[in-house]
Design an enzyme around this catalytic site. Structure first.
Site, PDB file in Angstrom:
ATOM      1  N   THR A 214       0.795  -1.114  -0.429  1.00  0.00           N
ATOM      2  CA  THR A 214      -0.013   0.398   0.304  1.00  0.00           C
ATOM      3  C   THR A 214       1.065   1.146   0.103  1.00  0.00           C
ATOM      4  O   THR A 214       1.646   1.326   0.860  1.00  0.00           O
ATOM      5  CB  THR A 214      -1.186  -0.059   1.365  1.00  0.00           C
ATOM      6  OG1 THR A 214      -1.636  -0.933   1.115  1.00  0.00           O
ATOM      7  CG2 THR A 214      -1.912   1.424   1.113  1.00  0.00           C
ATOM      8  N   GLY A 244      -9.774  -4.803   0.690  1.00  0.00           N
ATOM      9  CA  GLY A 244      -9.615  -3.714   2.456  1.00  0.00           C
ATOM     10  C   GLY A 244      -9.990  -2.528   2.915  1.00  0.00           C
ATOM     11  O   GLY A 244     -10.992  -2.171   2.085  1.00  0.00           O
TER      12      GLY A 244
HETATM   13  N1  ASP Z   1      -4.540  -2.422   3.965  1.00  0.00           N
HETATM   14  C1  ASP Z   1      -4.138  -3.550   3.021  1.00  0.00           C
HETATM   15  C2  ASP Z   1      -5.208  -3.981   2.823  1.00  0.00           C
HETATM   16  O1  ASP Z   1      -5.378  -4.774   3.574  1.00  0.00           O
HETATM   17  C3  ASP Z   1      -2.819  -3.571   2.536  1.00  0.00           C
HETATM   18  C4  ASP Z   1      -1.657  -2.896   3.296  1.00  0.00           C
HETATM   19  O2  ASP Z   1      -1.550  -1.615   3.681  1.00  0.00           O
HETATM   20  O3  ASP Z   1      -0.505  -3.485   2.911  1.00  0.00           O
HETATM   21  O4  ASP Z   1      -5.675  -3.936   1.511  1.00  0.00           O
END
Ligand code: ASP
Length: 347
Positions: A214, A244
């Protein structure tokens, strides 16, 4: 005793005065501005991430940071700065967003993004898009040119086409490294799930690094307006249209001029359950605690106690920046008109 109306009027007086003194088309320059960005949190292996590769990450983070900062410096809005910084990270294969996004279980890419404006609480978000080169650009189009907040899948793509946004084939997002991660994740999942109909245990057993990635940015502009944005490929080997926290306003992204702007990265399911970004802003707004305390409490207590790993970046209306994380590392950088400029990966 002064009435509530008079108390509110008294509080708002400086803003009203500033507004009446400013000619139409201009704005009251607060003199302060700031930006912070992240490129994901998680088990970043300090031994592997050395030398040239570490320099590449730091250089890309600084490029994104400085491009957003330059816009703020010349008077552009916090939204413009956030979008510019995120686009640079989306276009880099180093991060899990845009080019370089992780793979779904079925070997494709499904991207999520959101953008929030702290002055108006306007929002645009997209989920599960497969052919939009810049999901953050599509989130901006949803905010500005649709009556809705969140569009998903094919509908979101049809809207992107109508808006004339750049489209790519899904394999544009491919990278060898992420593909290797998918192969490993799939193998682990299939081993875990052997003979069971429940795929939860398998996912929970995957190492943290499979859930992390992300990119995001938060900014305060010279007008005193805050904005936050987040863009991601989500979680490696996600299935069944999993979405997500990144496109969920309040969970992965939040901005309100009355408190702060937040962009999150981490195990999204926890960020949704604990409404992480909005919780931080609510603590600032209603408890009157500092941004540093509110974000540290949510990330290192509430979330950590619940078993949720990740981190956030945040900026408040006074230009204070906080970037706590409860993982080994978080790719991050920040710069403020007070002269501070930093980039970091580990603690
Ligand atoms: N928060 C993101 C998700 O769960 C993934 C991440 O931030 O690493 O899709």
């Amino acid at each position: 005793m002064p009435s509530l109306f008079h108390r509110l009027l008294h509080r708002a007086a400086p803003a009203i005065l500033a507004a009446t003194l400013v000619p139409a088309g201009a704005y009251a320059d607060t003199g302060q501005f700031a930006i912070a960005i992240h490129g994901g949190a998680g088990t970043i292996d300090e031994e592997k991430l050395q030398g040239e590769l570490k320099l590449q990450y730091e250089a890309k983070l600084l490029e994104a940071l400085d491009s957003g900062y330059a816009l703020l410096e010349k008077g552009s809005s916090s939204q413009e700065a956030v979008i510019a910084a995120i686009k640079i990270l989306e276009d880099s294969p180093l991060f899990n967003a845009g080019k370089g996004a992780v793979y779904t279980f079925d070997g494709t890419h499904e991207l999520d993004a959101s953008l929030m404006d702290g002055a108006t609480l306007q929002v645009g978000a997209v989920a599960g898009v497969k052919t939009v080169k810049s999901p953050i650009a599509l989130a901006k189009a949803v905010m500005d040119h649709s009556p809705h907040v969140l569009l998903f899948g094919e509908g979101a793509e049809a809207f992107a086409a109508e808006q004339g946004l750049a489209r790519v084939s899904n394999d544009y997002f491919d990278t060898e490294e992420r593909y290797q991660s998918l192969l490993k994740a799939r193998e682990k999942l299939l081993q875990q799930e052997d003979g069971t109909a429940d795929f939860r245990a398998g996912h929970d057993a995957l190492p943290e690094s499979y859930r992390m990635g992300t990119v995001g940015a938060v900014a305060l502009d010279k007008r005193g307006n805050l904005a936050a944005g987040t863009s991601t490929g989500g979680m490696t080997a996600k299935r069944y249209g999993r979405v997500g926290d990144s496109p969920i306003i309040g969970a992965g992204t939040y901005a309100d001029n009355a408190s702060c702007a937040v962009s999150a990265t981490g195990h999204g399911e926890y960020f949704i359950r604990y409404n992480v970004a909005a919780d931080i802003c609510a603590r600032v707004k209603y408890q009157g605690v500092s941004l540093a305390k509110a974000s540290d409490t949510v990330v290192n207590q509430v979330l950590k106690d619940a078993g949720g790993s990740g981190g956030i970046i945040a900026v408040d209306a006074a230009g204070n920046i906080a970037m706590p994380f409860n993982t080994v590392g978080m790719y991050r950088a920040s710069r403020s008109s007070n002269g501070d400029r930093s980039v970091g990966i580990f603690r």
